[in-house]
Scaffold this motif. Sequence first.
Motif, PDB file in Angstrom:
ATOM      1  N   CYS A 198       0.834  -1.206   0.000  1.00  0.00           N
ATOM      2  CA  CYS A 198       0.000   0.000   0.000  1.00  0.00           C
ATOM      3  C   CYS A 198       0.869   1.257   0.000  1.00  0.00           C
ATOM      4  O   CYS A 198       0.592   2.221  -0.722  1.00  0.00           O
ATOM      5  CB  CYS A 198      -0.929   0.004   1.211  1.00  0.00           C
ATOM      6  N   ASP A 199       1.924   1.241   0.814  1.00  0.00           N
ATOM      7  CA  ASP A 199       2.818   2.399   0.884  1.00  0.00           C
ATOM      8  C   ASP A 199       3.499   2.670  -0.452  1.00  0.00           C
ATOM      9  O   ASP A 199       3.800   3.820  -0.787  1.00  0.00           O
ATOM     10  CB  ASP A 199       3.881   2.182   1.966  1.00  0.00           C
ATOM     11  N   LYS A 200       3.741   1.599  -1.216  1.00  0.00           N
ATOM     12  CA  LYS A 200       4.388   1.737  -2.519  1.00  0.00           C
ATOM     13  C   LYS A 200       3.396   2.054  -3.634  1.00  0.00           C
ATOM     14  O   LYS A 200       3.782   2.218  -4.790  1.00  0.00           O
ATOM     15  CB  LYS A 200       5.142   0.446  -2.869  1.00  0.00           C
ATOM     16  N   GLY A 201       2.110   2.139  -3.281  1.00  0.00           N
ATOM     17  CA  GLY A 201       1.096   2.453  -4.276  1.00  0.00           C
ATOM     18  C   GLY A 201       0.748   1.313  -5.204  1.00  0.00           C
ATOM     19  O   GLY A 201       0.222   1.531  -6.299  1.00  0.00           O
ATOM     20  N   LEU A 202       1.025   0.074  -4.770  1.00  0.00           N
ATOM     21  CA  LEU A 202       0.752  -1.080  -5.623  1.00  0.00           C
ATOM     22  C   LEU A 202      -0.655  -1.627  -5.427  1.00  0.00           C
ATOM     23  O   LEU A 202      -1.136  -2.411  -6.232  1.00  0.00           O
ATOM     24  CB  LEU A 202       1.785  -2.179  -5.351  1.00  0.00           C
ATOM     25  N   MET A 203      -1.317  -1.243  -4.338  1.00  0.00           N
ATOM     26  CA  MET A 203      -2.698  -1.631  -4.095  1.00  0.00           C
ATOM     27  C   MET A 203      -3.598  -0.446  -4.441  1.00  0.00           C
ATOM     28  O   MET A 203      -3.615   0.560  -3.731  1.00  0.00           O
ATOM     29  CB  MET A 203      -2.894  -2.025  -2.624  1.00  0.00           C
ATOM     30  N   LEU A 204      -4.346  -0.555  -5.540  1.00  0.00           N
ATOM     31  CA  LEU A 204      -5.180   0.557  -5.978  1.00  0.00           C
ATOM     32  C   LEU A 204      -6.527   0.579  -5.268  1.00  0.00           C
ATOM     33  O   LEU A 204      -7.169   1.613  -5.179  1.00  0.00           O
ATOM     34  CB  LEU A 204      -5.380   0.490  -7.491  1.00  0.00           C
ATOM     35  N   LYS A 205      -6.983  -0.579  -4.793  1.00  0.00           N
ATOM     36  CA  LYS A 205      -8.160  -0.707  -3.931  1.00  0.00           C
ATOM     37  C   LYS A 205      -9.488  -0.369  -4.604  1.00  0.00           C
ATOM     38  O   LYS A 205     -10.503  -0.254  -3.935  1.00  0.00           O
ATOM     39  CB  LYS A 205      -8.005   0.160  -2.670  1.00  0.00           C
ATOM     40  N   GLN A 206      -9.526  -0.192  -5.920  1.00  0.00           N
ATOM     41  CA  GLN A 206     -10.796   0.134  -6.564  1.00  0.00           C
ATOM     42  C   GLN A 206     -11.634  -1.101  -6.856  1.00  0.00           C
ATOM     43  O   GLN A 206     -12.850  -1.007  -6.982  1.00  0.00           O
ATOM     44  CB  GLN A 206     -10.536   0.912  -7.854  1.00  0.00           C
ATOM     45  N   GLY A 207     -10.984  -2.244  -6.985  1.00  0.00           N
ATOM     46  CA  GLY A 207     -11.720  -3.467  -7.273  1.00  0.00           C
ATOM     47  C   GLY A 207     -11.097  -4.654  -6.575  1.00  0.00           C
ATOM     48  O   GLY A 207      -9.882  -4.709  -6.385  1.00  0.00           O
ATOM     49  N   THR A 208     -11.935  -5.608  -6.175  1.00  0.00           N
ATOM     50  CA  THR A 208     -11.448  -6.822  -5.521  1.00  0.00           C
ATOM     51  C   THR A 208     -12.048  -8.047  -6.197  1.00  0.00           C
ATOM     52  O   THR A 208     -13.248  -8.077  -6.492  1.00  0.00           O
ATOM     53  CB  THR A 208     -11.823  -6.833  -4.026  1.00  0.00           C
ATOM     54  N   ILE A 209     -11.208  -9.022  -6.454  1.00  0.00           N
ATOM     55  CA  ILE A 209     -11.656 -10.329  -6.940  1.00  0.00           C
ATOM     56  C   ILE A 209     -11.671 -11.277  -5.749  1.00  0.00           C
ATOM     57  O   ILE A 209     -10.670 -11.392  -5.035  1.00  0.00           O
ATOM     58  CB  ILE A 209     -10.710 -10.880  -8.021  1.00  0.00           C
ATOM     59  N   VAL A 210     -12.802 -11.917  -5.502  1.00  0.00           N
ATOM     60  CA  VAL A 210     -12.892 -12.895  -4.415  1.00  0.00           C
ATOM     61  C   VAL A 210     -12.869 -14.294  -5.020  1.00  0.00           C
ATOM     62  O   VAL A 210     -13.435 -14.545  -6.080  1.00  0.00           O
ATOM     63  CB  VAL A 210     -14.162 -12.687  -3.568  1.00  0.00           C
ATOM     64  N   ASP A 211     -12.197 -15.192  -4.339  1.00  0.00           N
ATOM     65  CA  ASP A 211     -12.080 -16.558  -4.849  1.00  0.00           C
ATOM     66  C   ASP A 211     -11.791 -17.491  -3.684  1.00  0.00           C
ATOM     67  O   ASP A 211     -11.501 -17.049  -2.567  1.00  0.00           O
ATOM     68  CB  ASP A 211     -10.970 -16.640  -5.892  1.00  0.00           C
ATOM     69  N   ALA A 212     -11.865 -18.784  -3.947  1.00  0.00           N
ATOM     70  CA  ALA A 212     -11.568 -19.789  -2.926  1.00  0.00           C
ATOM     71  C   ALA A 212     -10.972 -21.010  -3.607  1.00  0.00           C
ATOM     72  O   ALA A 212     -11.292 -21.313  -4.758  1.00  0.00           O
ATOM     73  CB  ALA A 212     -12.830 -20.178  -2.161  1.00  0.00           C
ATOM     74  N   THR A 213     -10.094 -21.686  -2.897  1.00  0.00           N
ATOM     75  CA  THR A 213      -9.477 -22.893  -3.438  1.00  0.00           C
ATOM     76  C   THR A 213      -9.414 -23.963  -2.363  1.00  0.00           C
ATOM     77  O   THR A 213      -9.201 -23.664  -1.179  1.00  0.00           O
ATOM     78  CB  THR A 213      -8.061 -22.593  -3.974  1.00  0.00           C
ATOM     79  N   LEU A 214      -9.630 -25.201  -2.772  1.00  0.00           N
ATOM     80  CA  LEU A 214      -9.573 -26.327  -1.844  1.00  0.00           C
ATOM     81  C   LEU A 214      -8.132 -26.765  -1.632  1.00  0.00           C
ATOM     82  O   LEU A 214      -7.345 -26.823  -2.574  1.00  0.00           O
ATOM     83  CB  LEU A 214     -10.394 -27.498  -2.388  1.00  0.00           C
ATOM     84  N   ILE A 215      -7.794 -27.077  -0.392  1.00  0.00           N
ATOM     85  CA  ILE A 215      -6.465 -27.573  -0.039  1.00  0.00           C
ATOM     86  C   ILE A 215      -6.632 -28.965   0.546  1.00  0.00           C
ATOM     87  O   ILE A 215      -7.274 -29.144   1.582  1.00  0.00           O
ATOM     88  CB  ILE A 215      -5.766 -26.643   0.962  1.00  0.00           C
TER      89      ILE A 215
END
Length: 254
Positions: free
Chosen positions: A125-142
């Motif tokens: 976030c400090d480096k400006g790499l997280m723009l925070k305008q959109g989020t993709i949600v997902d899940a994976t089985l382990i």
Amino acid sequence: MTFTDLELAAKKKRTRREIFLTEMDQVMPWAQLEAVIDPVYPKPGNGRRPYPLSAMLRVYCLQHWYSLSDPAMEESLYEIASMRQFAGLSLDAIPDETTLLNFRHLLEKHQLTHALFTAIHQHLCDKGLMLKQGTIVDATLIHAPSSTKNAQGERDPDMHQTKKGNQWYFGMKAHIGVDAQSGLVHHVAGTPANVADVTMVDQLLHGEEIDVFGDAGFAGVHKRAEHQSRAVRWWIAMRPGQRKALTDSADDRQ
């Protein structure tokens, strides 16, 4: 500088692993991460001198990046010079699999894995790499072993079985929230495998999203009570059974 370092520096072609590790060496906030662990890390004393914290942390990261077990990680450090160089280790001082296991247990005992993730997230976030305008949600089985042939004679109580398609799985599920622009993970949650994806969305959003994207497993998320106050646009894939062949009609093109 060792002979191995000189050999690597003289190579005409760098492998993808070498390029990746060089990038990670430069972008990871190593000092901040070490500061999280240092208060509980063993200090030199009367017993066997511990490996440098910086080396153990880097080996821990290597295990995650390349999905290596403790024995496989130990062997890789002996066999792969670029990994040794990244960790700052030499052939005559390689941590064995028990040492790797103990380091991971140390992090788990003091619940430091979440603190490490938070430190990395804040750095991005400090480096400006997280723009925070959109989020993709997902899940994976382990996957986890379902056998009861162990000392306790039972399955892991934190794991559970679930059905996906026509196949049954036993284990846990990792739920993630990913920055839609950069592809960087900003939230992670672990549950037994039978927990529905849609119930975990509230723990995967940072609250500043404009758009949220998900597959058909998240159908109906916008109707849940915990999201009624969110001013976001939900982009959720349609369930396969509800799809139909597209036509040229205006309704289908919307």
